[in-house]
Design a protein around this motif. Structure first.
Motif, PDB file in Angstrom:
ATOM      1  N   PHE A 157     -69.687 -41.432  33.465  1.00 18.45           N
ATOM      2  CA  PHE A 157     -69.270 -40.227  32.591  1.00 18.45           C
ATOM      3  C   PHE A 157     -67.639 -40.430  32.726  1.00 18.45           C
ATOM      4  O   PHE A 157     -67.048 -40.408  31.897  1.00 18.45           O
ATOM      5  CB  PHE A 157     -69.738 -38.900  33.050  1.00 18.45           C
ATOM      6  N   MET A 161     -66.534 -43.257  30.913  1.00 12.04           N
ATOM      7  CA  MET A 161     -66.664 -42.856  29.573  1.00 12.04           C
ATOM      8  C   MET A 161     -65.498 -42.014  28.945  1.00 12.04           C
ATOM      9  O   MET A 161     -65.144 -42.283  27.987  1.00 12.04           O
ATOM     10  CB  MET A 161     -67.841 -42.233  29.346  1.00 12.04           C
ATOM     11  N   ILE A 162     -65.209 -41.035  29.601  1.00  9.90           N
ATOM     12  CA  ILE A 162     -64.165 -40.198  29.278  1.00  9.90           C
ATOM     13  C   ILE A 162     -62.727 -41.041  29.137  1.00  9.90           C
ATOM     14  O   ILE A 162     -62.049 -40.944  28.161  1.00  9.90           O
ATOM     15  CB  ILE A 162     -63.941 -38.872  30.315  1.00  9.90           C
ATOM     16  N   ASP A 205     -62.498 -44.179  28.864  1.00  8.78           N
ATOM     17  CA  ASP A 205     -62.531 -44.981  27.456  1.00  8.78           C
ATOM     18  C   ASP A 205     -62.023 -44.281  26.229  1.00  8.78           C
ATOM     19  O   ASP A 205     -61.585 -44.856  25.534  1.00  8.78           O
ATOM     20  CB  ASP A 205     -63.893 -45.550  27.803  1.00  8.78           C
ATOM     21  N   ILE A 206     -62.892 -43.216  26.131  1.00  8.76           N
ATOM     22  CA  ILE A 206     -62.822 -42.486  25.108  1.00  8.76           C
ATOM     23  C   ILE A 206     -61.410 -41.943  24.585  1.00  8.76           C
ATOM     24  O   ILE A 206     -60.786 -42.357  23.503  1.00  8.76           O
ATOM     25  CB  ILE A 206     -63.700 -41.166  24.685  1.00  8.76           C
ATOM     26  N   VAL A 207     -60.825 -41.634  25.542  1.00  5.89           N
ATOM     27  CA  VAL A 207     -59.363 -40.884  25.572  1.00  5.89           C
ATOM     28  C   VAL A 207     -58.527 -41.876  25.213  1.00  5.89           C
ATOM     29  O   VAL A 207     -57.262 -41.492  25.039  1.00  5.89           O
ATOM     30  CB  VAL A 207     -59.032 -39.737  26.642  1.00  5.89           C
ATOM     31  N   SER A 230     -58.216 -44.064  23.173  1.00  7.72           N
ATOM     32  CA  SER A 230     -57.938 -44.362  21.832  1.00  7.72           C
ATOM     33  C   SER A 230     -57.169 -43.080  21.188  1.00  7.72           C
ATOM     34  O   SER A 230     -57.494 -41.733  21.484  1.00  7.72           O
ATOM     35  CB  SER A 230     -59.222 -44.520  21.072  1.00  7.72           C
ATOM     36  N   SER A 231     -56.380 -43.551  20.429  1.00  8.47           N
ATOM     37  CA  SER A 231     -55.501 -42.244  19.979  1.00  8.47           C
ATOM     38  C   SER A 231     -56.065 -42.237  18.310  1.00  8.47           C
ATOM     39  O   SER A 231     -55.357 -41.430  17.481  1.00  8.47           O
ATOM     40  CB  SER A 231     -53.982 -42.471  19.801  1.00  8.47           C
ATOM     41  N   ASP A 232     -56.892 -42.934  17.754  1.00  8.02           N
ATOM     42  CA  ASP A 232     -57.233 -42.799  16.339  1.00  8.02           C
ATOM     43  C   ASP A 232     -57.958 -41.610  15.974  1.00  8.02           C
ATOM     44  O   ASP A 232     -58.493 -40.905  17.211  1.00  8.02           O
ATOM     45  CB  ASP A 232     -58.409 -44.054  16.266  1.00  8.02           C
ATOM     46  N   ILE A 233     -57.685 -40.972  14.990  1.00  4.70           N
ATOM     47  CA  ILE A 233     -58.458 -40.025  14.512  1.00  4.70           C
ATOM     48  C   ILE A 233     -59.105 -40.371  13.094  1.00  4.70           C
ATOM     49  O   ILE A 233     -58.686 -41.214  12.550  1.00  4.70           O
ATOM     50  CB  ILE A 233     -57.731 -38.731  14.278  1.00  4.70           C
ATOM     51  N   ASP A 234     -60.252 -39.809  13.127  1.00  2.22           N
ATOM     52  CA  ASP A 234     -61.254 -40.227  11.738  1.00  2.22           C
ATOM     53  C   ASP A 234     -60.737 -39.085  10.446  1.00  2.22           C
ATOM     54  O   ASP A 234     -60.852 -37.942  10.861  1.00  2.22           O
ATOM     55  CB  ASP A 234     -62.804 -39.962  11.954  1.00  2.22           C
ATOM     56  N   ILE A 235     -60.171 -39.768   9.689  1.00  3.81           N
ATOM     57  CA  ILE A 235     -59.585 -39.037   8.330  1.00  3.81           C
ATOM     58  C   ILE A 235     -60.945 -38.789   7.515  1.00  3.81           C
ATOM     59  O   ILE A 235     -61.457 -40.063   7.173  1.00  3.81           O
ATOM     60  CB  ILE A 235     -58.285 -39.564   7.756  1.00  3.81           C
ATOM     61  N   TRP A 294     -64.030 -36.652  20.148  1.00  2.00           N
ATOM     62  CA  TRP A 294     -62.551 -36.997  20.241  1.00  2.00           C
ATOM     63  C   TRP A 294     -61.575 -37.284  18.991  1.00  2.00           C
ATOM     64  O   TRP A 294     -60.802 -36.894  18.695  1.00  2.00           O
ATOM     65  CB  TRP A 294     -62.394 -38.109  21.273  1.00  2.00           C
ATOM     66  N   ARG A 295     -62.445 -38.037  18.250  1.00  2.42           N
ATOM     67  CA  ARG A 295     -61.668 -38.626  16.835  1.00  2.42           C
ATOM     68  C   ARG A 295     -62.132 -37.650  15.611  1.00  2.42           C
ATOM     69  O   ARG A 295     -61.048 -37.901  14.952  1.00  2.42           O
ATOM     70  CB  ARG A 295     -62.375 -39.817  16.543  1.00  2.42           C
TER      71      ARG A 295
END
Lengths: 228, 205
Positions: A77, A80-81, A83-85, A87-92, B79-80
């Motif tokens: 975990f 995982m955290i 790894d996830i954070v 990325s600064s990408d956001i899904d538009i 997150w995204r």
């Protein structure tokens, strides 16, 4: 007015994500047109979500494998955290595109649920035009079925189930008149002969061939699998 | 969390929502992730949701790696996509559930039939009405008044205003993003600003 809705069991399975894509899409298409079912789905989703995420909290007091679960997972975990954070990408969210399809010279807006599904070429038989939606769900066949004014499907039963969601126009059978938005789920015990006086477009899902039951139409049985 | 052992054990189903899950807290974390990419808030969300998601996923996927993948994918989507969460439309749990169910659905389809079409977001949209904006960038806002005034604009104008000011997209980028002619973007923006001036003038006197 919409008169035919999915049973609550189907809505439950839909919310749980347990239905195949074909039936899930059918319910989503109906719900887009039916405020009542939309509301039911929203409420049930909220309830399921609540139960899903509180259950473990209860379990903590009842069963004891929670510690084990967390201790195994704790190492992963943290990674995982991180790894996830990283990325600064956001899904538009891209505005939904509107797609249309033409049958018999008439343009129909496609329900947005179908936007990313692959449609095969149209095929005609008499007053029926069908285009298969390629969901690759083995014996389950999903189609858009267009019936020209005055057309219909000869009296038949189904070996499995047959779902029809009316996207445009209307048709009637022995049980009554169906209108845009109606969600009609039939099974092997139902026998019907739908006719569309003014033409219609349907989203259909069937898990087996139609079985024509009357006279000369029995000759059509070999093409029963063509229509639905 | 305000609970007591006895009531949970004996009367679980009749407890109201807020007693069992601290919804305002979850909302706040989710909004912090959306607005400020708050890693601490995300860690809290992760600690709350991940073990539960793992447990649910293990019931659906016998394969442990696949269950882990559901956790990983769901939480990365949180997150995204946190900015797509709209607390006016429902609880944080409902939104995360939708994200999780969608990840699970797409994975099952992939495993069962090698179909990587990811249809779930079309069947169960994660964002309301495709407008990804919502309250996303309200850290840029002076106050909630402005937001409520903007939200009162017609949707088409909202999209442009939010895109231009909150996302800091150029008019050209917006035109591409919204698939509109540049002229339309410009005129919508002009119209919207005119209305905002009137509205805010009234409220700020």
């Amino acid at each position: 007015m919409i008169n035919h809705h999915p049973k609550f069991e189907l809505i439950q399975a839909f919310v749980n994500g347990d239905l195949p894509a074909s039936l899930s899409a059918g319910i989503a298409i109906h719900a887009d047109m039916c405020a009542v079912c939309q509301q039911k789905i929203a409420q049930f989703t909220e309830q399921v979500a609540e139960n899903s995420f509180e259950e473990e909290f209860l379990d903590r007091f009842i069963v004891d494998d929670n510690d084990a679960l967390e201790s195994i997972a704790a190492i992963n975990f943290d990674h995982m955290i991180d790894d996830i954070v990283q990325s600064s990408d956001i899904d538009i969210a891209i505005p939904k595109t509107e797609k249309s399809i033409e049958f018999n010279g008439v343009k129909y807006m496609l329900p947005s649920v179908l936007n990313n599904m692959v449609l095969s070429k149209k095929a005609n038989i008499g007053k029926l035009t069908r285009t298969r939606i390629q969901l690759n769900e083995d014996e389950i066949h999903t189609s858009l079925l267009h019936i020209k004014p005055g057309g219909g499907v000869p009296e038949h039963t189904h070996k499995g189930f047959e779902l029809t969601v009316l996207l445009a126009g209307s048709f009637h059978d022995e049980s009554g008149e169906y209108v845009k938005g109606d969600f009609i789920m039939l099974d092997g015990s139902d026998q019907h002969h739908p006719v569309s006086t003014n033409g219609c477009l349907c989203y259909t899902v069937a898990n087996d061939a139609l079985h024509f039951t009357q006279g000369i139409n029995k000759l059509l049985n070999p093409i029963g699998s063509f229509i639905y | 969390m305000q609970t007591n052992l006895l009531s949970i054990a004996t009367n679980a189903k009749s407890i109201s929502m807020t007693d069992k899950i601290n919804h305002p807290q979850l909302c706040q974390w989710l909004n912090s992730v959306a607005h400020t990419r708050d890693k601490q808030a995300f860690t809290h969300l992760f600690q709350f949701f991940a073990p539960k998601i793992l447990r649910i996923a293990r019931a659906k996927f016998p394969n442990e790696a696949q269950a882990n993948e559901v956790v990983q994918d769901t939480m990365s989507n949180v997150w995204r996509k946190a900015h797509l969460f709209n607390q006016d439309k429902g609880a944080a749990t409902t939104w995360v559930y939708t994200v999780m169910r969608n990840v699970t659905f797409d994975m099952l389809r992939k495993i069962q039939g090698n179909k990587e079409d990811n249809l779930s977001d079309d069947i169960w949209p994660v964002a309301e009405n495709m407008s990804s904006e919502g309250e996303t960038f309200d850290d840029h806002l002076e106050n909630e008044n402005l937001l409520s005034v903007i939200e009162a604009l017609p949707q088409a104008q909202q999209d442009v205003v939010k895109g231009f000011y909150f996302r800091e997209m150029s008019q050209e980028q917006l035109a591409t993003h919204l698939r509109l002619p540049l002229g339309t973007v410009k005129s919508r923006l002009r119209l919207a600003l005119g209305k905002l001036k009137v509205q805010l003038g009234e409220k700020h006197d």
